[in-house]
Design a protein around this motif. Structure first.
Motif, mmCIF file in Angstrom:
data_model
loop_
_atom_site.group_PDB
_atom_site.id
_atom_site.type_symbol
_atom_site.label_atom_id
_atom_site.label_comp_id
_atom_site.label_asym_id
_atom_site.label_seq_id
_atom_site.Cartn_x
_atom_site.Cartn_y
_atom_site.Cartn_z
ATOM 1 N N GLN A 30 0.834 -1.128 -0.079
ATOM 2 C CA GLN A 30 0.079 -0.024 0.085
ATOM 3 C C GLN A 30 0.938 1.309 -0.016
ATOM 4 N N GLU A 31 1.766 1.345 -0.591
ATOM 5 C CA GLU A 31 2.962 2.483 -0.989
ATOM 6 C C GLU A 31 2.142 3.752 -0.947
ATOM 7 N N THR A 32 2.594 4.653 -0.388
ATOM 8 C CA THR A 32 2.098 5.995 -0.126
ATOM 9 C C THR A 32 2.353 6.845 -1.483
ATOM 10 N N ILE A 33 1.493 7.942 -1.442
ATOM 11 C CA ILE A 33 1.630 8.945 -2.734
ATOM 12 C C ILE A 33 2.973 9.294 -2.722
ATOM 13 N N LYS A 34 3.649 9.661 -1.605
ATOM 14 C CA LYS A 34 4.666 10.654 -1.345
ATOM 15 C C LYS A 34 5.962 9.490 -2.002
ATOM 16 N N ASP A 35 5.836 8.311 -1.617
ATOM 17 C CA ASP A 35 6.935 7.321 -1.841
ATOM 18 C C ASP A 35 6.782 7.279 -3.441
ATOM 19 N N THR A 36 5.536 6.832 -3.940
ATOM 20 C CA THR A 36 5.212 6.579 -5.292
ATOM 21 C C THR A 36 5.729 7.785 -6.132
ATOM 22 N N VAL A 37 5.401 8.921 -5.859
ATOM 23 C CA VAL A 37 5.534 10.144 -6.607
ATOM 24 C C VAL A 37 7.217 10.399 -6.819
ATOM 25 N N LYS A 38 7.718 10.183 -5.282
ATOM 26 C CA LYS A 38 9.212 10.342 -5.658
ATOM 27 C C LYS A 38 9.977 9.393 -6.132
ATOM 28 N N MET A 39 9.559 8.266 -6.860
ATOM 29 C CA MET A 39 9.925 7.364 -7.890
ATOM 30 C C MET A 39 9.437 7.980 -9.154
ATOM 31 N N LEU A 40 8.231 8.201 -9.438
ATOM 32 C CA LEU A 40 7.650 8.435 -10.961
ATOM 33 C C LEU A 40 8.290 9.880 -11.310
ATOM 34 N N GLU A 41 8.569 10.747 -10.372
ATOM 35 C CA GLU A 41 9.384 11.901 -11.054
ATOM 36 C C GLU A 41 10.618 11.692 -11.792
ATOM 37 N N PHE A 42 11.171 10.593 -11.399
ATOM 38 C CA PHE A 42 12.546 10.298 -12.201
ATOM 39 C C PHE A 42 12.364 9.505 -13.446
ATOM 40 N N TYR A 43 10.894 9.196 -13.621
ATOM 41 C CA TYR A 43 10.704 8.083 -14.766
ATOM 42 C C TYR A 43 10.038 9.152 -16.137
ATOM 43 N N GLY A 44 9.710 10.333 -15.555
ATOM 44 C CA GLY A 44 9.389 11.356 -16.729
ATOM 45 C C GLY A 44 9.475 12.810 -16.460
ATOM 46 N N ASP A 45 8.796 13.465 -17.126
ATOM 47 C CA ASP A 45 8.986 14.978 -16.984
ATOM 48 C C ASP A 45 7.632 15.717 -16.555
ATOM 49 N N VAL A 46 6.695 14.904 -16.775
ATOM 50 C CA VAL A 46 5.076 15.387 -16.223
ATOM 51 C C VAL A 46 4.552 14.085 -15.898
ATOM 52 N N ILE A 47 3.621 14.270 -14.893
ATOM 53 C CA ILE A 47 2.701 13.166 -14.357
ATOM 54 C C ILE A 47 1.150 13.493 -14.341
ATOM 55 N N VAL A 48 0.375 12.663 -15.262
ATOM 56 C CA VAL A 48 -1.049 12.844 -15.162
ATOM 57 C C VAL A 48 -1.477 11.846 -14.312
ATOM 58 N N MET A 49 -2.425 12.356 -13.371
ATOM 59 C CA MET A 49 -2.616 11.240 -12.206
ATOM 60 C C MET A 49 -4.393 11.302 -11.981
#
Ligand code: CP
Length: 317
Positions: free
Chosen positions: A90-109
Motif C-alpha cells: 500500500q505504498e504511499t503517494i509520497k513514496d510513489t511520486v518520489k519514484m515517478l518523478e525520475f521516470y518522466g517529466d510530467v505526471i497525469v494522475m
C-alpha cells in the motif's frame, strides 16, 4: 499572466480568465497536427508518466495520444493493483511520486480519493496534471469542454448553460469554477440527493457564479445555448473500481435529453456536450442531430491535452 512552465494543473479554481484564452490559443496553434493525423517533434525529449488509480478510457488515452502527437514518450500504469501502491505494501503517494518523478517529466494522475493529485504535487519536482480525483475536480475535461464551446460558438461570454446530472461529479465542480471567469449564467438540474453541496455553493457564490437550480430539464432547456450532460446512474467515484452488479435503473425523464425534447424545446443553435461514458441519459439517436457535439468534444480532448503538455513542459511560453 503567470507562466505555465512547470505548473501543476490541479483545479480550475486556480485559473484566471486570461489563462483560459492562453490555453485556447495554444490549442488552436497545435490543432492541425491532430486534424492531419500527423506527429511532430515538439516534445521529442520529454516523457509523460500516467498514474491511473481508477479506470479511464478518454483521459488517460487522450493524454497519451497528445504526447505521441507531440513526439514525446509515454510510460505509466492504468491499474494500481499491479503496482506496490495496490498490493501488500500500500505504498504511499509520497513514496510513489518520489519514484515517478525520475521516470518522466510530467505526471497525469487519476485517483479515487479527492485531493491526492494535490498531495502528489507537494512532493513531485515535475508538473502534476489532475486527471480526476474522487468527487473533486476534472480540470482537463472542462478545459476541453470550454474550448469546444469557444470554437463552436465563437465566444464564451453571454452564453447560457444548462448542466444536467450528478452535481457531486468532479466535472461539475470544475465547470462551476471555470464559469466564474465568464459571463455565463448556468442552471443545474439534478436529483435531490445529487445536488451541489451547501459548502460548494458557498464557495461558488464567493466567486459570483450566476446560477440557479431546477427540477426538470424541460424547465431550463429552452433558454440554454450550451447543454452539458453527465449520468445520474453511475459508479461511486470514491472507489478504485465499482463493478456493475446486475441490472441498473433507467435515467428518469427529468435528467434525460431526448431527440423529441431537443426538437420541441431546445434552441435551434444550442449545442449538446457529454464527456462520456454515458448510460441512457442521451439516447444514441441524438448523436446525428444538429445539437450533438460530443464527438467534436472527444477530438478536442486530444488537442487540449497537447496544449497543456506543451505549456507545462515549457515549449509554448
Ligand atoms: N470523460 C472522462 O473522464 O472519461 P474517462 O473516465 O474514460 O477518462
Amino acid at each position: 499572466m503567470r507562466s505555465f512552465t512547470g505548473r501543476d494543473i490541479l483545479s480550475l479554481k486556480d485559473f484566471e480568465r486570461n489563462e483560459f484564452f492562453r490555453v485556447f490559443d495554444v490549442a488552436d496553434r497545435l490543432k492541425h497536427f491532430a486534424e492531419d493525423r500527423k506527429n511532430t517533434d515538439l516534445l521529442a525529449e520529454k516523457t509523460l508518466v500516467t498514474a491511473f488509480y481508477q479506470p479511464s478510457t478518454r483521459t488517460r488515452l487522450a493524454h497519451e495520444a497528445a504526447m505521441h502527437r507531440l513526439g514525446g514518450h509515454v510510460t505509466g500504469f492504468a491499474d494500481a493493483k499491479m503496482t506496490r501502491a495496490g498490493d501488500f505494501y500500500q505504498e504511499t503517494i509520497k513514496d510513489t511520486v518520489k519514484m515517478l518523478e525520475f521516470y518522466g517529466d510530467v505526471i497525469v494522475m487519476r485517483h479515487f480519493q479527492q485531493g491526492v493529485p494535490h498531495e502528489a504535487a507537494k512532493w513531485a519536482s515535475v508538473p502534476i496534471i489532475n486527471g480526476g480525483d474522487g468527487w473533486g475536480e476534472h480540470p482537463t475535461q472542462i478545459l476541453t469542454d470550454l474550448y469546444t464551446v469557444y470554437r463552436e460558438k465563437g465566444r464564451l461570454d453571454g452564453l447560457k448553460w444548462l448542466a444536467v446530472g450528478d452535481m457531486r461529479m468532479r466535472t461539475m465542480h470544475s465547470l462551476a469554477h471555470g464559469l466564474t471567469q465568464f459571463d455565463c449564467p448556468i442552471t443545474f438540474v439534478s436529483p435531490p440527493d445529487m445536488r451541489l453541496t451547501n459548502d460548494f455553493k458557498k464557495e461558488i457564490k464567493k466567486y459570483n457564479l450566476n446560477y440557479k437550480e431546477a427540477e426538470h430539464v424541460e424547465e431550463a432547456i429552452g433558454d440554454a445555448d450550451v447543454i452539458l450532460v453527465e449520468p445520474v446512474i453511475q459508479p461511486d467515484y470514491t472507489k478504485s473500481r465499482d463493478e456493475r452488479d446486475g441490472d441498473v435503473d433507467l435515467t428518469p425523464a427529468n435528467y434525460k435529453i431526448t431527440r423529441e425534447l431537443l426538437s420541441k424545446k431546445a434552441k435551434s443553435d444550442a449545442i449538446l456536450l457529454h464527456s462520456l461514458p454515458r448510460m441512457d441519459e442521451i439516447p444514441a439517436d441524438v448523436d446525428i442531430t444538429r445539437w450533438s457535439r460530443y464527438w467534436q468534444e472527444a477530438f478536442n480532448g486530444v488537442v487540449m491535452r497537447m496544449a497543456l503538455l506543451a505549456l507545462v513542459l515549457g515549449t509554448q511560453e
